[in-house]
Write a protein that holds these residues in place. Structure first.
Motif, mmCIF file in Angstrom:
data_model
loop_
_atom_site.group_PDB
_atom_site.id
_atom_site.type_symbol
_atom_site.label_atom_id
_atom_site.label_comp_id
_atom_site.label_asym_id
_atom_site.label_seq_id
_atom_site.Cartn_x
_atom_site.Cartn_y
_atom_site.Cartn_z
ATOM 1 N N TYR A 1 0.967 -1.178 -0.033
ATOM 2 C CA TYR A 1 -0.059 0.165 -0.210
ATOM 3 C C TYR A 1 0.958 1.215 -0.001
ATOM 4 O O TYR A 1 0.394 2.434 -0.511
ATOM 5 N N ASP A 2 2.000 1.185 0.542
ATOM 6 C CA ASP A 2 2.766 2.118 0.177
ATOM 7 C C ASP A 2 3.172 2.645 -0.958
ATOM 8 O O ASP A 2 3.354 3.595 -1.569
ATOM 9 N N ARG A 3 3.400 1.601 -1.996
ATOM 10 C CA ARG A 3 3.711 1.545 -3.337
ATOM 11 C C ARG A 3 2.642 2.064 -4.215
ATOM 12 O O ARG A 3 2.728 2.520 -5.150
ATOM 13 N N SER A 4 1.364 1.422 -3.765
ATOM 14 C CA SER A 4 0.289 1.300 -4.871
ATOM 15 C C SER A 4 -0.735 2.454 -4.586
ATOM 16 O O SER A 4 -1.720 2.802 -5.334
ATOM 17 N N SER A 5 -1.012 3.125 -3.101
ATOM 18 C CA SER A 5 -1.831 3.965 -2.819
ATOM 19 C C SER A 5 -1.959 5.288 -3.843
ATOM 20 O O SER A 5 -3.165 5.930 -4.020
ATOM 21 N N LYS A 6 -0.683 5.913 -4.116
ATOM 22 C CA LYS A 6 -0.816 7.132 -4.920
ATOM 23 C C LYS A 6 -1.184 6.503 -6.341
ATOM 24 O O LYS A 6 -1.994 7.426 -6.777
ATOM 25 N N VAL A 7 -1.119 5.507 -6.978
ATOM 26 C CA VAL A 7 -1.520 5.054 -8.242
ATOM 27 C C VAL A 7 -2.855 5.077 -8.145
ATOM 28 O O VAL A 7 -3.770 5.597 -9.142
ATOM 29 N N TRP A 8 -3.515 4.492 -7.123
ATOM 30 C CA TRP A 8 -5.076 4.462 -6.897
ATOM 31 C C TRP A 8 -5.639 5.617 -6.874
ATOM 32 O O TRP A 8 -6.613 5.996 -7.337
ATOM 33 N N VAL B 1 -14.049 4.267 15.059
ATOM 34 C CA VAL B 1 -12.574 3.705 14.652
ATOM 35 C C VAL B 1 -12.698 3.167 13.361
ATOM 36 O O VAL B 1 -13.641 2.495 13.042
ATOM 37 N N ASP B 2 -11.814 3.632 12.441
ATOM 38 C CA ASP B 2 -11.845 3.279 10.953
ATOM 39 C C ASP B 2 -10.742 2.258 10.897
ATOM 40 O O ASP B 2 -9.564 2.545 10.883
ATOM 41 N N VAL B 3 -11.022 0.684 11.039
ATOM 42 C CA VAL B 3 -9.970 -0.154 11.157
ATOM 43 C C VAL B 3 -9.505 -0.866 9.555
ATOM 44 O O VAL B 3 -10.307 -1.290 8.949
ATOM 45 N N GLY B 4 -8.338 -0.414 9.252
ATOM 46 C CA GLY B 4 -7.925 -0.559 7.887
ATOM 47 C C GLY B 4 -8.243 1.037 6.818
ATOM 48 O O GLY B 4 -9.149 0.462 6.033
ATOM 49 N N CYS B 5 -7.903 1.754 7.442
ATOM 50 C CA CYS B 5 -8.403 3.079 6.913
ATOM 51 C C CYS B 5 -7.909 3.562 5.447
ATOM 52 O O CYS B 5 -8.964 4.566 5.020
ATOM 53 N N GLY B 6 -7.133 2.745 4.929
ATOM 54 C CA GLY B 6 -6.704 3.358 3.537
ATOM 55 C C GLY B 6 -6.110 4.859 3.744
ATOM 56 O O GLY B 6 -5.442 5.055 4.813
ATOM 57 N N ILE B 7 -6.479 5.704 2.891
ATOM 58 C CA ILE B 7 -6.129 7.071 2.870
ATOM 59 C C ILE B 7 -7.060 8.012 3.612
ATOM 60 O O ILE B 7 -7.292 9.249 3.447
ATOM 61 N N GLY B 8 -8.109 7.495 4.371
ATOM 62 C CA GLY B 8 -8.929 7.899 5.226
ATOM 63 C C GLY B 8 -10.334 8.479 4.424
ATOM 64 O O GLY B 8 -11.115 9.246 5.068
ATOM 65 N N PRO C 1 2.635 3.380 6.443
ATOM 66 C CA PRO C 1 2.894 4.866 6.824
ATOM 67 C C PRO C 1 2.489 5.977 5.579
ATOM 68 O O PRO C 1 2.201 7.062 5.973
ATOM 69 N N TYR C 2 2.423 5.331 4.413
ATOM 70 C CA TYR C 2 2.070 6.443 3.402
ATOM 71 C C TYR C 2 0.762 6.861 3.500
ATOM 72 O O TYR C 2 0.447 7.902 3.393
#
Length: 374
Positions: free
Chosen positions: A86-93, A141-148, A170-171
């Motif tokens: 998810y550090d690597r892929s979240s920005k692409v998404w 509480v948002d468990v596994g929140c992604g980028i929120g 962390p990203y």
């Protein structure tokens, strides 16, 4: 063979070639190390390079073998892999699909406003779970929140509410806090790196525990459910929306070998442990003493999502983003076809489960009244 099968064969070949390219790059780096200008260090450098190169080849060979055989990962490998993926892929998404990293609500099924469909999914799940019928949640509480995305939407939806999000990436935590600040809700929505199986909160802290498409990542489902029930207050609600495998039929000991094979391949791509069914979740919640348990299958509602995601990946911007983000993200893109195949075959289900935590005082009063009546 079908077009989907042909694409799977092509993408499997691409996956293997990418691993070999990664091995080649690693060997190239090692080779450049041996060009040291210090004559006295050449022999040592050569020995080290040879050892490192051999280790790199073995490591890559192991990864190729494990990937081809779709072997299960250890809990530590899963945890580290999830953060890395998810550090690597979240920005692409986010660049392609925006701040919501989950399925959309496709009623009608031909809708094309995909980002709004994702927002609608949040609202429809909250409505289905009965959150809109009673007192609005104040602490979420948002468990596994992604980028929120869910957290920020929820605090805007329910006046006076706050949300705390957890992720292993962390990203994602940093990006979630950045977006909260940009959107003017940083005083009500915050995000941190933490383990959902060991949440950094006191018992009975929240009145809503929200888990949208993160349960599939949990290697210990019993502990996951236990933590959700621990941090939610008596009378509070738990909502789990997750990928599951189909319920087993009476007398059926397990999924078929073909079904297990599809899931195992998806597990390698998305750093998932073994799957469970919605029925398994219900049993775990019952064991924790949950009440008012409700479940539903929304596979048909989110069905158009994966086709839309695959289509969105077939453009220059998406392809460039994938190449920049590395092999794990490329493999994740390949797995989208497997997800589509899993939903089409019926082995993968999009399950909704909700329940409330028993209010002890009310239960005691009820028991006393029943005794008096006797």
């Amino acid at each position: 063979s079908t077009p989907t099968t042909q694409l799977l064969k092509i993408m499997t070949g691409v996956q293997f070639l990418c691993l070999l390219l990664l091995a080649g790059n690693r060997s190239q780096v090692v080779s450049s190390f041996t060009t040291s200008s210090h004559t006295n260090s050449i022999q040592t450098a050569a020995t080290t390079a040879s050892s490192t190169s051999l280790h790199g080849i073995r490591s890559t060979a192991r990864r190729v073998r494990d990937s081809v055989l779709s072997r299960d990962r250890t809990d530590k490998d899963l945890k580290d892999g999830i953060a890395f993926f998810y550090d690597r892929s979240s920005k692409v998404w986010e660049d392609v699909w925006g701040e919501h990293m989950h399925h959309g609500y496709y009623i009608p099924e031909d809708r094309t406003d995909h980002q709004q469909a994702q927002i609608d999914l949040i609202d429809e799940v909250l409505k289905w779970a009965g959150v809109d019928d009673g007192k609005s949640p104040k602490k979420v509480v948002d468990v596994g929140c992604g980028i929120g995305g869910s957290s920020r939407h929820i605090v805007r939806k329910y006046e006076g509410s706050t949300a705390q999000g957890l992720t292993l990436s962390p990203y994602q935590a940093n990006r979630g806090n950045e977006l909260a600040k940009e959107q003017g809700v940083s005083d009500r929505a915050s995000f941190q790196v933490a383990d959902a199986l060991n949440m950094p909160f006191e018992d009975s802290t929240f009145d809503l525990a929200w888990s949208l498409e993160s349960g599939e990542h949990m290697p210990d489902k019993q502990k996951f459910v236990n933590e959700l029930m621990r941090v939610v207050a008596p009378g509070g609600r738990v909502i789990i929306v997750t990928w599951c495998h189909r319920d087993l039929e009476a007398g059926e000991p397990s999924l078929s070998r073909k079904e297990e094979k599809i899931l195992a391949k998806i597990n390698r791509a998305y750093y998932l442990p073994r799957w469970c069914s919605v029925s398994d979740y219900v049993k775990l919640l019952e064991k924790e003493g949950a009440v008012d348990i409700k479940r539903e299958d929304w596979s048909y509602i989110i069905a158009p999502f994966w086709k839309a995601v695959i289509k969105s990946s077939l453009n220059v911007k998406s392809v460039v983003g994938l190449m920049k983000s590395g092999f794990s993200t490329i493999r994740g893109a390949y797995a989208m076809l497997l997800m589509l195949k899993g939903f089409d075959s019926g082995v993968i289900k999009f399950g909704l489960i909700t329940c409330t935590k028993k209010e002890e005082q009310k239960e005691e009063q009820k028991e006393e009244e029943e005794k008096k009546e006797e």
